[in-house]
Design a protein around this motif. Structure first.
Motif, PDB file in Angstrom:
ATOM      1  N   THR A 157       0.834  -1.206   0.000  1.00 12.45           N
ATOM      2  CA  THR A 157       0.000   0.000   0.000  1.00 12.45           C
ATOM      3  C   THR A 157       0.866   1.252   0.000  1.00 12.45           C
ATOM      4  OG1 THR A 157      -0.200  -0.075   2.415  1.00 12.45           O
ATOM      5  CG2 THR A 157      -1.962  -1.092   1.148  1.00 12.45           C
ATOM      6  N   GLU A 158       2.058   1.154   0.551  1.00 17.43           N
ATOM      7  CA  GLU A 158       2.999   2.279   0.541  1.00 17.43           C
ATOM      8  C   GLU A 158       3.348   2.670  -0.905  1.00 17.43           C
ATOM      9  OE1 GLU A 158       7.097   1.559   2.036  1.00 17.43           O
ATOM     10  OE2 GLU A 158       6.506   3.009   3.576  1.00 17.43           O
ATOM     11  N   LYS A 198       0.252   4.192  -2.631  1.00 16.37           N
ATOM     12  CA  LYS A 198       0.026   5.567  -2.177  1.00 16.37           C
ATOM     13  C   LYS A 198       1.040   6.513  -2.826  1.00 16.37           C
ATOM     14  CE  LYS A 198       0.138   8.504   1.854  1.00 16.37           C
ATOM     15  NZ  LYS A 198       0.630   8.621   3.212  1.00 16.37           N
ATOM     16  N   ILE A 249      -3.860   5.017  -4.585  1.00 15.10           N
ATOM     17  CA  ILE A 249      -4.806   5.033  -3.472  1.00 15.10           C
ATOM     18  C   ILE A 249      -4.526   6.264  -2.610  1.00 15.10           C
ATOM     19  CG2 ILE A 249      -5.202   2.536  -3.390  1.00 15.10           C
ATOM     20  CD1 ILE A 249      -3.280   2.365  -1.033  1.00 15.10           C
ATOM     21  N   THR A 250      -5.507   6.638  -1.815  1.00 21.64           N
ATOM     22  CA  THR A 250      -5.378   7.827  -0.966  1.00 21.64           C
ATOM     23  C   THR A 250      -4.906   7.437   0.432  1.00 21.64           C
ATOM     24  OG1 THR A 250      -7.655   7.684  -0.191  1.00 21.64           O
ATOM     25  CG2 THR A 250      -7.267   8.969  -2.206  1.00 21.64           C
ATOM     26  N   ASN A 251      -4.582   8.432   1.209  1.00 24.69           N
ATOM     27  CA  ASN A 251      -4.144   8.200   2.586  1.00 24.69           C
ATOM     28  C   ASN A 251      -5.262   7.553   3.412  1.00 24.69           C
ATOM     29  OD1 ASN A 251      -2.175   8.334   4.610  1.00 24.69           O
ATOM     30  ND2 ASN A 251      -3.073  10.206   5.438  1.00 24.69           N
ATOM     31  N   SER A 252      -6.495   7.963   3.178  1.00 21.34           N
ATOM     32  CA  SER A 252      -7.606   7.353   3.920  1.00 21.34           C
ATOM     33  C   SER A 252      -7.774   5.878   3.545  1.00 21.34           C
ATOM     34  CB  SER A 252      -8.908   8.119   3.688  1.00 21.34           C
ATOM     35  OG  SER A 252      -9.292   8.049   2.341  1.00 21.34           O
ATOM     36  N   GLN A 253      -7.469   5.527   2.303  1.00 23.86           N
ATOM     37  CA  GLN A 253      -7.539   4.119   1.911  1.00 23.86           C
ATOM     38  C   GLN A 253      -6.414   3.314   2.560  1.00 23.86           C
ATOM     39  OE1 GLN A 253      -7.664   4.951  -2.325  1.00 23.86           O
ATOM     40  NE2 GLN A 253      -9.712   4.042  -2.453  1.00 23.86           N
ATOM     41  N   VAL A 254      -5.240   3.925   2.718  1.00 22.98           N
ATOM     42  CA  VAL A 254      -4.150   3.257   3.429  1.00 22.98           C
ATOM     43  C   VAL A 254      -4.566   3.000   4.876  1.00 22.98           C
ATOM     44  CG1 VAL A 254      -1.778   3.511   4.279  1.00 22.98           C
ATOM     45  CG2 VAL A 254      -2.347   4.209   1.944  1.00 22.98           C
ATOM     46  N   ASN A 255      -5.192   3.995   5.500  1.00 25.28           N
ATOM     47  CA  ASN A 255      -5.651   3.833   6.884  1.00 25.28           C
ATOM     48  C   ASN A 255      -6.721   2.758   6.989  1.00 25.28           C
ATOM     49  OD1 ASN A 255      -3.911   5.831   7.761  1.00 25.28           O
ATOM     50  ND2 ASN A 255      -5.429   7.446   7.559  1.00 25.28           N
ATOM     51  N   GLU A 293       1.456  -1.210   5.795  1.00 23.20           N
ATOM     52  CA  GLU A 293       2.012  -0.532   4.621  1.00 23.20           C
ATOM     53  C   GLU A 293       3.071  -1.363   3.903  1.00 23.20           C
ATOM     54  OE1 GLU A 293       3.204   3.505   5.278  1.00 23.20           O
ATOM     55  OE2 GLU A 293       1.310   3.999   6.237  1.00 23.20           O
TER      56      GLU A 293
END
Length: 118
Positions: free
Chosen positions: A77-78, A81, A86-92, A101
């Protein structure tokens, strides 16, 4: 002389409260089950979104598509991103469902992995 009635009697109020409580007893367990089903569907849709973003990443980075052992590439996911997939909210959100990550996305979603022609 005619008696003028103002308001409700105690028995009428009790009956109304009883009916409302019965309706709540029927609705609340149903609502909880519906929320659980909606959460499950939402998680499945999010997993599909992650796999789709990973497929797009691999399309744009063909050198990462297949490892030397023929397995799917290690995509995190890192990386998604950093590439704007993908967005930061999707990483969270991914962290909430157990994907850190540095984890390979394909290790988590083998059943959702799409067919990528190499």
């Amino acid at each position: 002389m005619k008696k003028i009635r103002k308001g409700f009697t105690l028995i009428e109020m009790v009956i109304v409260l009883f009916i409302i409580s019965l309706l709540l007893l029927i609705m609340i367990p149903n609502l909880a089950a519906q929320k659980n089903r909606a959460d499950e569907k939402s998680t499945e849709a999010f997993k599909t979104t992650l796999v789709t973003a990973t497929d797009l990443y691999l399309e744009n980075n063909p050198d990462k598509d297949v490892t030397d052992k023929g397995k799917k590439a290690n995509v995190t996911t890192e990386e998604l991103k950093a590439g704007g997939y993908i967005t930061n909210s999707q990483v969270n959100r991914a962290k909430k469902i157990g994907i850190n990550e540095k984890d390979n996305i394909f290790d988590h979603f083998k059943n959702l992995e799409s067919e990528n022609p190499s």
